[in-house]
Design a protein around this motif. Sequence first.
Motif, mmCIF file in Angstrom:
data_model
loop_
_atom_site.group_PDB
_atom_site.id
_atom_site.type_symbol
_atom_site.label_atom_id
_atom_site.label_comp_id
_atom_site.label_asym_id
_atom_site.label_seq_id
_atom_site.Cartn_x
_atom_site.Cartn_y
_atom_site.Cartn_z
ATOM 1 N N UNK A 1 138.535 4.716 54.400
ATOM 2 C CA UNK A 1 137.378 5.606 54.446
ATOM 3 C C UNK A 1 136.315 5.036 53.517
ATOM 4 N N UNK A 2 135.102 4.912 54.058
ATOM 5 C CA UNK A 2 133.965 4.446 53.275
ATOM 6 C C UNK A 2 133.035 5.617 53.001
ATOM 7 N N UNK A 3 132.408 5.568 51.841
ATOM 8 C CA UNK A 3 131.313 6.484 51.566
ATOM 9 C C UNK A 3 130.037 5.661 51.687
ATOM 10 N N UNK A 4 129.124 6.131 52.523
ATOM 11 C CA UNK A 4 127.868 5.428 52.755
ATOM 12 C C UNK A 4 126.829 5.860 51.723
ATOM 13 N N UNK A 5 125.711 5.157 51.690
ATOM 14 C CA UNK A 5 124.644 5.423 50.727
ATOM 15 C C UNK A 5 124.135 6.857 50.813
ATOM 16 N N UNK B 1 136.678 -6.596 55.173
ATOM 17 C CA UNK B 1 136.035 -5.615 56.051
ATOM 18 C C UNK B 1 134.913 -4.868 55.335
ATOM 19 N N UNK B 2 135.127 -4.470 54.080
ATOM 20 C CA UNK B 2 134.081 -3.775 53.316
ATOM 21 C C UNK B 2 132.893 -4.715 53.113
ATOM 22 N N UNK B 3 133.165 -5.969 52.807
ATOM 23 C CA UNK B 3 132.085 -6.949 52.643
ATOM 24 C C UNK B 3 131.314 -7.117 53.948
ATOM 25 N N UNK C 1 130.957 -4.849 56.316
ATOM 26 C CA UNK C 1 130.129 -3.641 56.467
ATOM 27 C C UNK C 1 128.873 -3.760 55.607
ATOM 28 N N UNK C 2 129.022 -4.174 54.371
ATOM 29 C CA UNK C 2 127.871 -4.266 53.466
ATOM 30 C C UNK C 2 126.905 -5.382 53.847
ATOM 31 N N UNK C 3 127.372 -6.336 54.626
ATOM 32 C CA UNK C 3 126.495 -7.401 55.127
ATOM 33 C C UNK C 3 125.734 -6.957 56.382
ATOM 34 N N UNK C 4 126.011 -5.740 56.839
ATOM 35 C CA UNK C 4 125.333 -5.219 58.023
ATOM 36 C C UNK C 4 125.948 -5.663 59.327
ATOM 37 N N UNK C 5 127.174 -6.174 59.267
ATOM 38 C CA UNK C 5 127.818 -6.691 60.474
ATOM 39 C C UNK C 5 129.089 -5.933 60.841
ATOM 40 N N UNK C 6 129.458 -4.927 60.063
ATOM 41 C CA UNK C 6 130.743 -4.260 60.266
ATOM 42 C C UNK C 6 130.778 -3.295 61.424
ATOM 43 N N UNK C 7 129.768 -2.468 61.529
ATOM 44 C CA UNK C 7 129.715 -1.466 62.591
ATOM 45 C C UNK C 7 128.277 -0.987 62.711
ATOM 46 N N UNK C 8 127.943 -0.533 63.883
ATOM 47 C CA UNK C 8 126.576 -0.066 64.123
ATOM 48 C C UNK C 8 126.207 1.056 63.140
ATOM 49 N N UNK D 1 134.398 1.665 49.488
ATOM 50 C CA UNK D 1 135.686 2.194 49.917
ATOM 51 C C UNK D 1 136.116 3.264 48.916
ATOM 52 N N UNK D 2 136.346 4.479 49.428
ATOM 53 C CA UNK D 2 136.773 5.562 48.542
ATOM 54 C C UNK D 2 138.223 5.956 48.777
ATOM 55 N N UNK D 3 138.840 5.436 49.852
ATOM 56 C CA UNK D 3 140.220 5.813 50.147
ATOM 57 C C UNK D 3 140.802 4.842 51.168
#
Length: 86
Positions: A11-15, A30-32, A34-41, A51-53
């Motif tokens: 589970x991620x917490x977004x901005x 995977x978290x990296x 996502x933060x690069x803008x390539x993980x998911x729309x 990542x919080x959990x």
Amino acid sequence: MEKSNSHIFYVLECADQSLYAGYTNNLEKRVATHNAGKGAKYTKSHRPVKCIYYETYATKQEAMRAEYAFKQLKRSEKLKYIGGHQ
């Protein structure tokens, strides 16, 4: 954070404090991604994320089942779930 070769529901917490749940076998990568803008729309427009959990499972099927069940919860239930498992 669990690194690799596991089946992970996370589970991620977004901005904007929204939550994003997913599956991976390499959490740090995977978290990296996502933060690069390539993980998911969704996360692309809600960065940065953290990542919080996470939970590890023996099989991909188990991890994806956990992800699906989590996604069916209301936000308040998701926060209670995370809080109760940490």
